[in-house]
Structure formats: structure tokens, C-alpha cells
Design a protein around this motif. Structure first.
Motif, PDB file in Angstrom:
ATOM      1  N   GLY A  56       0.823  -1.189   0.000  1.00  0.00           N
ATOM      2  CA  GLY A  56       0.000   0.000   0.000  1.00  0.00           C
ATOM      3  C   GLY A  56       0.865   1.249   0.000  1.00  0.00           C
ATOM      4  O   GLY A  56       2.080   1.190   0.122  1.00  0.00           O
ATOM      5  N   ILE A  57       0.183   2.376  -0.160  1.00  0.00           N
ATOM      6  CA  ILE A  57       0.833   3.678  -0.081  1.00  0.00           C
ATOM      7  C   ILE A  57      -0.009   4.523   0.859  1.00  0.00           C
ATOM      8  O   ILE A  57      -1.235   4.549   0.764  1.00  0.00           O
ATOM      9  CB  ILE A  57       0.934   4.364  -1.459  1.00  0.00           C
ATOM     10  CG1 ILE A  57       1.829   3.562  -2.402  1.00  0.00           C
ATOM     11  CG2 ILE A  57       1.473   5.782  -1.312  1.00  0.00           C
ATOM     12  CD1 ILE A  57       1.952   4.147  -3.793  1.00  0.00           C
ATOM     13  N   GLY A  58       0.673   5.197   1.791  1.00  0.00           N
ATOM     14  CA  GLY A  58      -0.031   6.035   2.745  1.00  0.00           C
ATOM     15  C   GLY A  58       0.533   7.435   2.769  1.00  0.00           C
ATOM     16  O   GLY A  58       1.672   7.673   2.374  1.00  0.00           O
ATOM     17  N   ILE A  59      -0.294   8.363   3.217  1.00  0.00           N
ATOM     18  CA  ILE A  59       0.146   9.745   3.382  1.00  0.00           C
ATOM     19  C   ILE A  59       0.400   9.969   4.865  1.00  0.00           C
ATOM     20  O   ILE A  59      -0.463   9.712   5.707  1.00  0.00           O
ATOM     21  CB  ILE A  59      -0.904  10.740   2.876  1.00  0.00           C
ATOM     22  CG1 ILE A  59      -1.172  10.517   1.394  1.00  0.00           C
ATOM     23  CG2 ILE A  59      -0.444  12.177   3.132  1.00  0.00           C
ATOM     24  CD1 ILE A  59      -2.282  11.386   0.837  1.00  0.00           C
ATOM     25  N   TYR A  60       1.598  10.436   5.172  1.00  0.00           N
ATOM     26  CA  TYR A  60       1.992  10.675   6.559  1.00  0.00           C
ATOM     27  C   TYR A  60       2.358  12.147   6.709  1.00  0.00           C
ATOM     28  O   TYR A  60       3.088  12.701   5.887  1.00  0.00           O
ATOM     29  CB  TYR A  60       3.190   9.786   6.921  1.00  0.00           C
ATOM     30  CG  TYR A  60       3.716  10.022   8.301  1.00  0.00           C
ATOM     31  CD1 TYR A  60       2.954   9.681   9.415  1.00  0.00           C
ATOM     32  CD2 TYR A  60       4.958  10.592   8.504  1.00  0.00           C
ATOM     33  CE1 TYR A  60       3.429   9.905  10.691  1.00  0.00           C
ATOM     34  CE2 TYR A  60       5.448  10.814   9.775  1.00  0.00           C
ATOM     35  CZ  TYR A  60       4.673  10.472  10.872  1.00  0.00           C
ATOM     36  OH  TYR A  60       5.150  10.694  12.133  1.00  0.00           O
ATOM     37  N   TYR A  61       1.826  12.775   7.745  1.00  0.00           N
ATOM     38  CA  TYR A  61       2.147  14.172   8.048  1.00  0.00           C
ATOM     39  C   TYR A  61       3.006  14.208   9.314  1.00  0.00           C
ATOM     40  O   TYR A  61       2.483  14.041  10.408  1.00  0.00           O
ATOM     41  CB  TYR A  61       0.870  14.984   8.278  1.00  0.00           C
ATOM     42  CG  TYR A  61       0.057  15.187   7.033  1.00  0.00           C
ATOM     43  CD1 TYR A  61       0.334  16.239   6.170  1.00  0.00           C
ATOM     44  CD2 TYR A  61      -0.981  14.327   6.712  1.00  0.00           C
ATOM     45  CE1 TYR A  61      -0.411  16.433   5.017  1.00  0.00           C
ATOM     46  CE2 TYR A  61      -1.730  14.505   5.562  1.00  0.00           C
ATOM     47  CZ  TYR A  61      -1.443  15.562   4.722  1.00  0.00           C
ATOM     48  OH  TYR A  61      -2.173  15.743   3.585  1.00  0.00           O
ATOM     49  N   PRO A  62       4.316  14.398   9.167  1.00  0.00           N
ATOM     50  CA  PRO A  62       5.161  14.501  10.367  1.00  0.00           C
ATOM     51  C   PRO A  62       4.772  15.720  11.192  1.00  0.00           C
ATOM     52  O   PRO A  62       4.390  16.750  10.652  1.00  0.00           O
ATOM     53  CB  PRO A  62       6.567  14.681   9.797  1.00  0.00           C
ATOM     54  CG  PRO A  62       6.488  14.268   8.373  1.00  0.00           C
ATOM     55  CD  PRO A  62       5.078  14.504   7.937  1.00  0.00           C
ATOM     56  N   VAL A  63       4.853  15.572  12.496  1.00  0.00           N
ATOM     57  CA  VAL A  63       4.523  16.663  13.406  1.00  0.00           C
ATOM     58  C   VAL A  63       5.822  17.178  14.024  1.00  0.00           C
ATOM     59  O   VAL A  63       6.622  16.402  14.536  1.00  0.00           O
ATOM     60  CB  VAL A  63       3.556  16.186  14.504  1.00  0.00           C
ATOM     61  CG1 VAL A  63       3.258  17.308  15.488  1.00  0.00           C
ATOM     62  CG2 VAL A  63       2.267  15.653  13.890  1.00  0.00           C
ATOM     63  N   TYR A  64       6.008  18.498  13.943  1.00  0.00           N
ATOM     64  CA  TYR A  64       7.179  19.113  14.554  1.00  0.00           C
ATOM     65  C   TYR A  64       6.997  19.199  16.069  1.00  0.00           C
ATOM     66  O   TYR A  64       5.900  19.042  16.582  1.00  0.00           O
ATOM     67  CB  TYR A  64       7.407  20.520  13.985  1.00  0.00           C
ATOM     68  CG  TYR A  64       7.787  20.546  12.528  1.00  0.00           C
ATOM     69  CD1 TYR A  64       8.922  19.880  12.076  1.00  0.00           C
ATOM     70  CD2 TYR A  64       7.019  21.230  11.600  1.00  0.00           C
ATOM     71  CE1 TYR A  64       9.285  19.907  10.745  1.00  0.00           C
ATOM     72  CE2 TYR A  64       7.375  21.262  10.263  1.00  0.00           C
ATOM     73  CZ  TYR A  64       8.503  20.599   9.843  1.00  0.00           C
ATOM     74  OH  TYR A  64       8.855  20.624   8.518  1.00  0.00           O
ATOM     75  N   ARG A  65       8.081  19.469  16.755  1.00  0.00           N
ATOM     76  CA  ARG A  65       8.031  19.550  18.217  1.00  0.00           C
ATOM     77  C   ARG A  65       7.097  20.642  18.715  1.00  0.00           C
ATOM     78  O   ARG A  65       6.547  20.553  19.791  1.00  0.00           O
ATOM     79  CB  ARG A  65       9.419  19.765  18.777  1.00  0.00           C
ATOM     80  CG  ARG A  65      10.275  18.555  18.617  1.00  0.00           C
ATOM     81  CD  ARG A  65      11.646  18.758  19.147  1.00  0.00           C
ATOM     82  NE  ARG A  65      12.437  17.596  18.752  1.00  0.00           N
ATOM     83  CZ  ARG A  65      13.563  17.261  19.286  1.00  0.00           C
ATOM     84  NH1 ARG A  65      14.071  18.003  20.235  1.00  0.00           N
ATOM     85  NH2 ARG A  65      14.206  16.199  18.879  1.00  0.00           N
ATOM     86  N   ASP A  66       6.914  21.697  17.909  1.00  0.00           N
ATOM     87  CA  ASP A  66       6.010  22.774  18.328  1.00  0.00           C
ATOM     88  C   ASP A  66       4.544  22.448  18.056  1.00  0.00           C
ATOM     89  O   ASP A  66       3.669  23.248  18.316  1.00  0.00           O
ATOM     90  CB  ASP A  66       6.407  24.093  17.666  1.00  0.00           C
ATOM     91  CG  ASP A  66       6.188  24.095  16.160  1.00  0.00           C
ATOM     92  OD1 ASP A  66       5.753  23.069  15.592  1.00  0.00           O
ATOM     93  OD2 ASP A  66       6.456  25.137  15.537  1.00  0.00           O
ATOM     94  N   GLY A  67       4.282  21.267  17.504  1.00  0.00           N
ATOM     95  CA  GLY A  67       2.902  20.841  17.261  1.00  0.00           C
ATOM     96  C   GLY A  67       2.394  21.107  15.854  1.00  0.00           C
ATOM     97  O   GLY A  67       1.301  20.682  15.495  1.00  0.00           O
ATOM     98  N   SER A  68       3.163  21.805  15.039  1.00  0.00           N
ATOM     99  CA  SER A  68       2.731  22.078  13.668  1.00  0.00           C
ATOM    100  C   SER A  68       3.048  20.875  12.767  1.00  0.00           C
ATOM    101  O   SER A  68       3.914  20.070  13.081  1.00  0.00           O
ATOM    102  CB  SER A  68       3.415  23.337  13.130  1.00  0.00           C
ATOM    103  OG  SER A  68       4.808  23.144  13.094  1.00  0.00           O
ATOM    104  N   CYS A  69       2.318  20.784  11.672  1.00  0.00           N
ATOM    105  CA  CYS A  69       2.494  19.666  10.739  1.00  0.00           C
ATOM    106  C   CYS A  69       3.389  20.058   9.577  1.00  0.00           C
ATOM    107  O   CYS A  69       3.363  21.194   9.112  1.00  0.00           O
ATOM    108  CB  CYS A  69       1.154  19.216  10.169  1.00  0.00           C
ATOM    109  SG  CYS A  69       0.189  18.257  11.313  1.00  0.00           S
TER     110      CYS A  69
END
Length: 112
Positions: A56-69
Motif C-alpha cells: 500500500g501507499i499512505g500519506i503521513y504528516y510529520p509533526v514538529y516539536r512545536d505541534g505544527s504539521c
């Protein structure tokens, strides 16, 4: 039998381990490939997934330490055997690969 609290902790742990592996993958070169134990992988970390039977292929949104994506990252995953172990192979993909995967899957369904 596991309690509800133990089950939730197991799910949190699986998500944490999967996200750690994804962060490792994203921090190395574009053509990097990582494997992890199948039992430690959960696709629930992806916001959108295109599944096949063994891949499969997935979309991942990493989250920064400040909480933003961060910007969307496309991750290809597939289930495989490595010796006697069941593993999941993770590698980076692109938006074009995800679109191609959709076309292939849709074409296969239309041929039925």
C-alpha cells in the motif's frame, strides 16, 4: 486476556514505533528502504491509505516539536518475509506513484 488499558497501551506503542521508523526513513536519503517487524507496524499512522493485498501507499504528516504539521510525505509499505520473520518494508514514494496506484487499482476493478 488483556484489559482495555493494556490494549490501548499496545496500540499507542505500535503507533509510536511505526512513527519512529517513519522519522528514521524521512531523515535518510530519498532512496532509503527500512524494514520493521510486522507486529510492530500499524498503518493507522497514515491519514490516507491506498491498500493492495500485500502492499500500500499512505500519506503521513510529520509533526514538529512545536505541534505544527509538515508537508505530506508519501510512504510505500509492503509485507514480506525476511528469513523466517514477517516484516514490513517501508520506502518513500511520490504523489505520482500514489496516483498511478489508484489508476492501476481502478483499472483492475473495471476489468472484472
Amino acid at each position: 486476556m488483556k484489559t482495555e488499558k493494556e490494549r490501548k497501551n499496545d496500540i499507542k506503542t505500535m503507533k509510536w514505533r511505526t512513527e519512529n521508523e517513519l522519522h528514521t526513513l524521512l531523515s535518510v536519503g530519498r532512496d532509503a528502504v527500512i524494514t520493521m517487524e510486522k507486529e510492530r507496524f500499524t498503518p493507522s499512522v497514515f491519514s490516507e491509505i491506498r491498500y493492495g493485498e500485500k502492499e500500500g501507499i499512505g500519506i503521513y504528516y510529520p509533526v514538529y516539536r512545536d505541534g505544527s504539521c509538515a508537508e505530506a510525505q508519501y510512504i510505500k509499505f509492503s509485507y514480506a518475509k525476511y528469513g523466517k520473520e514477517d516484516v514490513v518494508v517501508l520506502e518513500r514514494a511520490s504523489e505520482e506513484e500514489m496516483e498511478e496506484y489508484d489508476k492501476e487499482r481502478l483499472g483492475h476493478l473495471l476489468r472484472r
